[in-house]
Design a protein around this motif. Structure first.
Motif, PDB file in Angstrom:
ATOM      1  N   HIS A 202     -28.869 -68.298 -53.620  1.00 26.79           N
ATOM      2  CA  HIS A 202     -27.526 -68.833 -53.829  1.00 26.79           C
ATOM      3  C   HIS A 202     -26.982 -68.522 -55.226  1.00 26.79           C
ATOM      4  O   HIS A 202     -25.914 -69.020 -55.595  1.00 26.79           O
ATOM      5  N   ALA A 203     -27.734 -67.723 -55.995  1.00 27.41           N
ATOM      6  CA  ALA A 203     -27.295 -67.400 -57.352  1.00 27.41           C
ATOM      7  C   ALA A 203     -26.062 -66.507 -57.318  1.00 27.41           C
ATOM      8  O   ALA A 203     -25.964 -65.585 -56.496  1.00 27.41           O
ATOM      9  N   GLY A 204     -25.138 -66.779 -58.243  1.00 30.81           N
ATOM     10  CA  GLY A 204     -23.961 -65.933 -58.395  1.00 30.81           C
ATOM     11  C   GLY A 204     -24.219 -64.861 -59.441  1.00 30.81           C
ATOM     12  O   GLY A 204     -25.371 -64.545 -59.768  1.00 30.81           O
ATOM     13  N   TRP A 205     -23.144 -64.344 -60.004  1.00 26.43           N
ATOM     14  CA  TRP A 205     -23.299 -63.248 -60.960  1.00 26.43           C
ATOM     15  C   TRP A 205     -23.965 -63.703 -62.253  1.00 26.43           C
ATOM     16  O   TRP A 205     -24.652 -62.911 -62.913  1.00 26.43           O
ATOM     17  N   HIS A 206     -23.812 -64.991 -62.606  1.00 29.88           N
ATOM     18  CA  HIS A 206     -24.469 -65.479 -63.824  1.00 29.88           C
ATOM     19  C   HIS A 206     -25.990 -65.346 -63.731  1.00 29.88           C
ATOM     20  O   HIS A 206     -26.646 -64.878 -64.664  1.00 29.88           O
ATOM     21  N   GLY A 207     -26.547 -65.787 -62.601  1.00 28.42           N
ATOM     22  CA  GLY A 207     -27.988 -65.741 -62.432  1.00 28.42           C
ATOM     23  C   GLY A 207     -28.521 -64.324 -62.407  1.00 28.42           C
ATOM     24  O   GLY A 207     -29.497 -64.001 -63.106  1.00 28.42           O
ATOM     25  N   TRP A 208     -27.895 -63.445 -61.626  1.00 28.96           N
ATOM     26  CA  TRP A 208     -28.361 -62.063 -61.527  1.00 28.96           C
ATOM     27  C   TRP A 208     -28.101 -61.285 -62.811  1.00 28.96           C
ATOM     28  O   TRP A 208     -28.894 -60.426 -63.185  1.00 28.96           O
ATOM     29  N   PHE A 209     -27.011 -61.604 -63.484  1.00 18.92           N
ATOM     30  CA  PHE A 209     -26.758 -60.946 -64.771  1.00 18.92           C
ATOM     31  C   PHE A 209     -27.843 -61.331 -65.771  1.00 18.92           C
ATOM     32  O   PHE A 209     -28.324 -60.476 -66.533  1.00 18.92           O
ATOM     33  N   GLY A 210     -28.236 -62.608 -65.780  1.00 13.49           N
ATOM     34  CA  GLY A 210     -29.285 -63.054 -66.686  1.00 13.49           C
ATOM     35  C   GLY A 210     -30.593 -62.317 -66.440  1.00 13.49           C
ATOM     36  O   GLY A 210     -31.273 -61.909 -67.388  1.00 13.49           O
ATOM     37  N   ILE A 211     -30.948 -62.120 -65.168  1.00 12.78           N
ATOM     38  CA  ILE A 211     -32.188 -61.409 -64.831  1.00 12.78           C
ATOM     39  C   ILE A 211     -32.105 -59.950 -65.261  1.00 12.78           C
ATOM     40  O   ILE A 211     -32.976 -59.435 -65.976  1.00 12.78           O
ATOM     41  N   LEU A 212     -31.055 -59.252 -64.805  1.00 13.30           N
ATOM     42  CA  LEU A 212     -30.966 -57.803 -65.009  1.00 13.30           C
ATOM     43  C   LEU A 212     -30.704 -57.443 -66.465  1.00 13.30           C
ATOM     44  O   LEU A 212     -31.262 -56.468 -66.979  1.00 13.30           O
ATOM     45  N   TYR A 213     -29.866 -58.216 -67.140  1.00 18.91           N
ATOM     46  CA  TYR A 213     -29.604 -57.916 -68.547  1.00 18.91           C
ATOM     47  C   TYR A 213     -30.872 -58.116 -69.373  1.00 18.91           C
ATOM     48  O   TYR A 213     -31.228 -57.276 -70.199  1.00 18.91           O
ATOM     49  N   SER A 214     -31.557 -59.230 -69.155  1.00 21.56           N
ATOM     50  CA  SER A 214     -32.762 -59.524 -69.920  1.00 21.56           C
ATOM     51  C   SER A 214     -33.835 -58.461 -69.693  1.00 21.56           C
ATOM     52  O   SER A 214     -34.535 -58.059 -70.634  1.00 21.56           O
ATOM     53  N   ALA A 215     -33.957 -57.987 -68.461  1.00 21.92           N
ATOM     54  CA  ALA A 215     -34.987 -57.007 -68.133  1.00 21.92           C
ATOM     55  C   ALA A 215     -34.613 -55.602 -68.580  1.00 21.92           C
ATOM     56  O   ALA A 215     -35.402 -54.918 -69.248  1.00 21.92           O
ATOM     57  N   ILE A 216     -33.413 -55.149 -68.224  1.00 21.99           N
ATOM     58  CA  ILE A 216     -33.045 -53.751 -68.444  1.00 21.99           C
ATOM     59  C   ILE A 216     -32.462 -53.522 -69.839  1.00 21.99           C
ATOM     60  O   ILE A 216     -32.923 -52.656 -70.580  1.00 21.99           O
ATOM     61  N   CYS A 217     -31.455 -54.299 -70.210  1.00 20.09           N
ATOM     62  CA  CYS A 217     -30.779 -54.061 -71.493  1.00 20.09           C
ATOM     63  C   CYS A 217     -31.621 -54.513 -72.678  1.00 20.09           C
ATOM     64  O   CYS A 217     -31.781 -53.779 -73.660  1.00 20.09           O
ATOM     65  N   SER A 218     -32.191 -55.725 -72.591  1.00 20.64           N
ATOM     66  CA  SER A 218     -32.935 -56.260 -73.726  1.00 20.64           C
ATOM     67  C   SER A 218     -34.344 -55.677 -73.813  1.00 20.64           C
ATOM     68  O   SER A 218     -34.770 -55.224 -74.882  1.00 20.64           O
TER      69      SER A 218
END
Length: 297
Positions: free
Chosen positions: A198-214
């Protein structure tokens, strides 16, 4: 330093600083331990197939999976679920002076009186931060300090381990931390899969940004810059990360500012700068820039 490389340095510290904003967004929709777990899963899926390790390296990677994967990242995300992005970044910055103290006690590395003064100043910043309303309870500060200690202990393990390529280190720490963080999330949290579905863009952005960008992008560029320039020239820029985290937290998340937070941040960052920056080397690089550039061609 070439101008384009200076902008790369600023890009990296900005990516790290904005990671605290991304994590706060992710925590709006996902439990902190489960968010950490998903970060590691994404990093492992992307990197592990391309990174090989030896048996001698594995014996050092296993404790790192706990100290760096669980202690540092998991406790950071848990702590940040109770405080703002800037405060979390400031307290975790203490990992650097704590690592220096541990190296002095365990590895018998010498610290100069100036370095010890800097460490004392940075630790005094934590005392000031205890008065900030952005830290709602003493145990929140304790969780963040444990996260900083996890980062510091990890540095000691890396110092005593055989050479491991940086991205290989990132890949396998993530992979080996998955069962540790996954077990902690299973025991201490609930409805994780429901929250993810049920996660929106906030949840998925947090996962993908933390993993890929950071984790992947920022660290890849950072290690590339460290190969081109002297460590004493590059490392001081990392002190911009908590400063930018505070600014981004105020501008993007609407975090509050107060005198305790401002003064505590200044003490932590200034003290860390005094402890880690080799002013003699910096003066040498400023006086002989051409010599330094030729050495790194």
């Amino acid at each position: 330093m070439a101008l384009r490389h200076f902008f790369l340095v600023i890009m990296v510290v900005s990516l790290w600083a904005f990671n605290n904003v991304a994590v706060k967004w992710g925590l709006q929709e996902l439990p902190p331990l489960f968010l950490t777990l998903m970060r590691f899963v994404v990093v492992a899926i992307i990197l592990v197939p391309f990174c090989r390790i030896s048996r001698s390296q594995l014996r050092f990677l296993l404790p790192l999976a706990f100290t760096f994967g669980f202690m540092h990242f998991s406790l950071l995300f848990v702590g940040m679920s109770f405080t703002d992005a800037g405060t979390g970044a400031i307290v975790v910055q203490l990992g650097t002076p704590i690592a220096m103290l541990l190296a002095m006690a365990i590895l018998k590395e010498r610290l100069s009186p100036i370095q010890l003064l800097g460490i004392a100043i940075s630790l005094s910043g934590v005392v000031v931060l205890t008065g900030s309303p952005t830290i709602p309870a003493w145990w929140v500060l304790l969780i963040l300090l444990c996260s900083a200690c996890g980062w510091a202990i990890s540095n000691l393990i890396v110092k005593t381990s055989p050479p491991i390529k940086p991205l290989t280190l990132t890949a396998w720490i993530s992979f080996l931390a998955i069962p540790i963080v996954g077990s902690a999330s299973w025991i201490m949290e609930s409805h994780q899969l429901y929250a993810l579905s049920h996660a929106g863009w906030h949840g998925w952005f947090g996962i993908l940004y933390s993993a890929i960008c950071s984790s992947i992008l920022a660290y890849s560029v950072w290690y590339w810059l460290l190969r081109k320039y002297n460590v004493n020239l590059i490392m001081p820029y990392s002190l911009l990360t908590p400063v930018l985290s505070v600014i981004m937290g105020v501008l993007v998340l609407g975090d509050s500012m107060n005198s305790f937070k401002i003064f505590g941040a200044l003490l932590v960052i200034a003290g860390t700068a005094i402890a880690v920056i080799n002013l003699r080397n910096l003066r040498m690089h400023a006086r002989f820039p051409r010599l330094r550039l030729r050495r790194h061609k």
